[in-house]
Design a protein around this motif. Structure first.
Motif, short mmCIF file in Angstrom:
data_model
loop_
_atom_site.label_atom_id
_atom_site.label_comp_id
_atom_site.label_asym_id
_atom_site.label_seq_id
_atom_site.Cartn_x
_atom_site.Cartn_y
_atom_site.Cartn_z
N ALA A 58 0.83 -1.20 0.00
CA ALA A 58 0.00 0.00 0.00
C ALA A 58 0.86 1.25 0.00
O ALA A 58 1.94 1.28 0.63
CB ALA A 58 -0.92 -0.01 1.21
N VAL A 59 0.40 2.26 -0.71
CA VAL A 59 1.10 3.53 -0.78
C VAL A 59 0.19 4.60 -0.19
O VAL A 59 -0.96 4.76 -0.62
CB VAL A 59 1.46 3.89 -2.24
N PHE A 60 0.69 5.32 0.79
CA PHE A 60 -0.07 6.40 1.40
C PHE A 60 0.90 7.54 1.71
O PHE A 60 1.85 7.38 2.48
CB PHE A 60 -0.75 5.94 2.69
N VAL A 61 0.66 8.71 1.09
CA VAL A 61 1.56 9.85 1.23
C VAL A 61 0.74 11.07 1.60
O VAL A 61 -0.27 11.37 0.94
CB VAL A 61 2.34 10.12 -0.08
N ASN A 62 1.17 11.77 2.62
CA ASN A 62 0.59 13.07 2.99
C ASN A 62 1.62 14.15 2.68
O ASN A 62 2.72 14.15 3.24
CB ASN A 62 0.23 13.11 4.48
N GLY A 63 1.26 15.06 1.79
CA GLY A 63 2.19 16.10 1.41
C GLY A 63 1.53 17.46 1.33
O GLY A 63 0.35 17.62 1.66
N ARG A 64 2.30 18.45 0.88
CA ARG A 64 1.79 19.81 0.74
C ARG A 64 2.06 20.31 -0.67
O ARG A 64 3.11 20.03 -1.24
CB ARG A 64 2.45 20.75 1.75
N SER A 65 1.11 21.03 -1.18
CA SER A 65 1.26 21.60 -2.51
C SER A 65 2.13 22.84 -2.47
O SER A 65 2.60 23.26 -1.41
CB SER A 65 -0.12 21.94 -3.08
N GLN A 66 2.32 23.44 -3.62
CA GLN A 66 3.14 24.65 -3.70
C GLN A 66 2.54 25.79 -2.89
O GLN A 66 3.27 26.63 -2.36
CB GLN A 66 3.29 25.06 -5.17
N ASP A 67 1.23 25.82 -2.79
CA ASP A 67 0.56 26.86 -2.00
C ASP A 67 0.22 26.37 -0.59
O ASP A 67 -0.73 26.85 0.03
CB ASP A 67 -0.70 27.36 -2.71
N PHE A 68 0.99 25.37 -0.09
CA PHE A 68 0.95 24.91 1.31
C PHE A 68 -0.43 24.34 1.70
O PHE A 68 -0.90 24.53 2.82
CB PHE A 68 1.32 26.05 2.27
N GLN A 69 -1.03 23.62 0.79
CA GLN A 69 -2.29 22.94 1.08
C GLN A 69 -2.02 21.44 1.21
O GLN A 69 -1.26 20.85 0.44
CB GLN A 69 -3.32 23.20 -0.02
N ALA A 70 -2.68 20.83 2.21
CA ALA A 70 -2.48 19.41 2.46
C ALA A 70 -3.13 18.58 1.36
O ALA A 70 -4.28 18.80 0.98
CB ALA A 70 -3.08 19.03 3.81
N VAL A 71 -2.37 17.58 0.87
CA VAL A 71 -2.84 16.69 -0.19
C VAL A 71 -2.49 15.26 0.21
O VAL A 71 -1.35 15.00 0.62
CB VAL A 71 -2.22 17.03 -1.57
N ALA A 72 -3.44 14.35 0.08
CA ALA A 72 -3.24 12.95 0.42
C ALA A 72 -3.24 12.11 -0.84
O ALA A 72 -4.05 12.32 -1.74
CB ALA A 72 -4.33 12.47 1.37
N ILE A 73 -2.29 11.13 -0.88
CA ILE A 73 -2.16 10.23 -2.04
C ILE A 73 -2.31 8.81 -1.54
O ILE A 73 -1.67 8.41 -0.56
CB ILE A 73 -0.81 10.42 -2.74
N GLN A 74 -3.14 8.04 -2.24
CA GLN A 74 -3.34 6.64 -1.91
C GLN A 74 -3.19 5.79 -3.16
O GLN A 74 -3.54 6.23 -4.26
CB GLN A 74 -4.72 6.40 -1.30
#
Length: 327
Positions: A58-74
């Motif tokens: 399983a792949v699960f990533v919590n990151g931030r975009s260029q404008d510092f918004q939280a983005v989750a990847i599954q």
């Protein structure tokens, strides 16, 4: 996993075809292959077993975009062993010869390394664009970038594994941001729905107006035709009255002409008669009057002749006789 049966100082190992077994003796490889079955001495043997089938993590990533918004990847990542003997030298796949289980957790170590590579590549991708652009692009560009990064990473080739596929099922912002991003869309959809409702109502009103205008036009046309009919009937009545009056006038004129003709004839006859009577002697006139009177009387009950009347008649008669020429 391999099945190991112990028979005193000897033991038998039976492995599946999907597993690669490596048997070491004094640090050297004595046997290596898939689905092996062999006897060995537990006291002097070392055995490693590596899975050769595709493995999914399983792949699960919590990151931030260029404008510092939280983005989750599954998603999921599929990998498999390319060089089992090389991997066995880098990761411990040794089996406990008593139960045939791993002494450590080699699969978890490999997936931890793969997860680190995925996280690093995903975080770099997210930091390159604002959240709106990431969401508009979807997960496909990130999937392609992850596959390219993992395929080119030398660290995986150095340990003898390879990534066969990367599948991303979701790339989404936080719930609060998602609601905020959805609001303009919802508003636009609501406006379109309101516009559609307004257009439907306007169309219904327009149709009702057209129907009302059509009914009014029909009524107007019927009233116009009725007025024309009444006018025509009045004209016909006037024509009939005029014709009747003219006929009566013609008839009256004919009757008057007939009466004038008759009366004129009567007058002419009377005048002619009067002309005749004017030249007659009185005695003759008296005789004619007596005859006419006698013709109109049914019976004569009394007749009175006075001497004066008789003398007058006889006198007139003598004068008339003497006036006659001799024969």
């Amino acid at each position: 996993m391999a099945s190991i049966k112990n028979f005193g100082f000897l033991a038998q190992l039976r492995s599946d075809a999907s597993n690669h077994v490596i048997r070491y003796h004094k640090g050297n490889i004595r046997q290596s292959g898939r689905g092996l079955v062999f006897w060995f001495v537990p006291e002097t043997a070392s055995i490693a077993e590596l899975p050769m089938d595709d493995r999914e993590m399983a792949v699960f990533v919590n990151g931030r975009s260029q404008d510092f918004q939280a983005v989750a990847i599954q998603g999921t990542l599929t990998w498999h062993v390319v060089d089992p003997e090389l991997l066995a030298t880098r990761v411990d796949f040794s089996l406990g010869l008593g139960k045939g289980t791993y002494k450590s957790e080699p699969i978890q170590r490999i997936e931890t390394r793969l997860g680190g590579l995925v996280n690093q590549a995903a975080l770099q991708y997210l930091a390159q664009a604002p959240v709106r652009a990431l969401l508009d692009a979807g997960p496909e560009p990130l999937r392609n970038q992850l596959e390219a990064v993992l395929a080119a990473d030398p660290a995986l080739g150095e340990i003898g594994i390879a990534v066969t596929a990367v599948r991303l099922t979701n790339l989404a912002p936080s719930s609060e941001l998602e609601r905020a991003l959805q609001t303009p869309t919802f508003e636009a959809l609501q406006q379109k729905a309101d516009q559609a409702t307004f257009e439907r109502r306007a169309l219904a009103v327009e149709k009702e107006r057209a129907i009302a205008e059509n009914e009014l036009a029909n009524k107007t046309e019927l009233a116009r035709r009725e007025m024309l009919l009444i006018t025509q009937e009045a004209e016909n009545a006037r024509n009939r009255a005029t014709g009747h009056a003219e006929a009566q006038q013609v008839e009256a004129a004919a009757e008057a002409e007939r009466i004038r003709t008759v009366e004129s004839a009567k007058a002419e006859a009377e005048q002619a008669r009067m002309t005749i009577y004017r030249d007659l002697p009185p005695a003759v006139m008296l005789g004619l009057a007596a005859r006419e009177l006698a013709g109109k009387l049914d019976t004569i009950e009394h007749l009175n002749v006075t001497p004066d009347l008789l003398a007058t008649v006889l006198g007139e008669f003598r004068r008339d006789t003497s006036a006659l020429p001799p024969r």
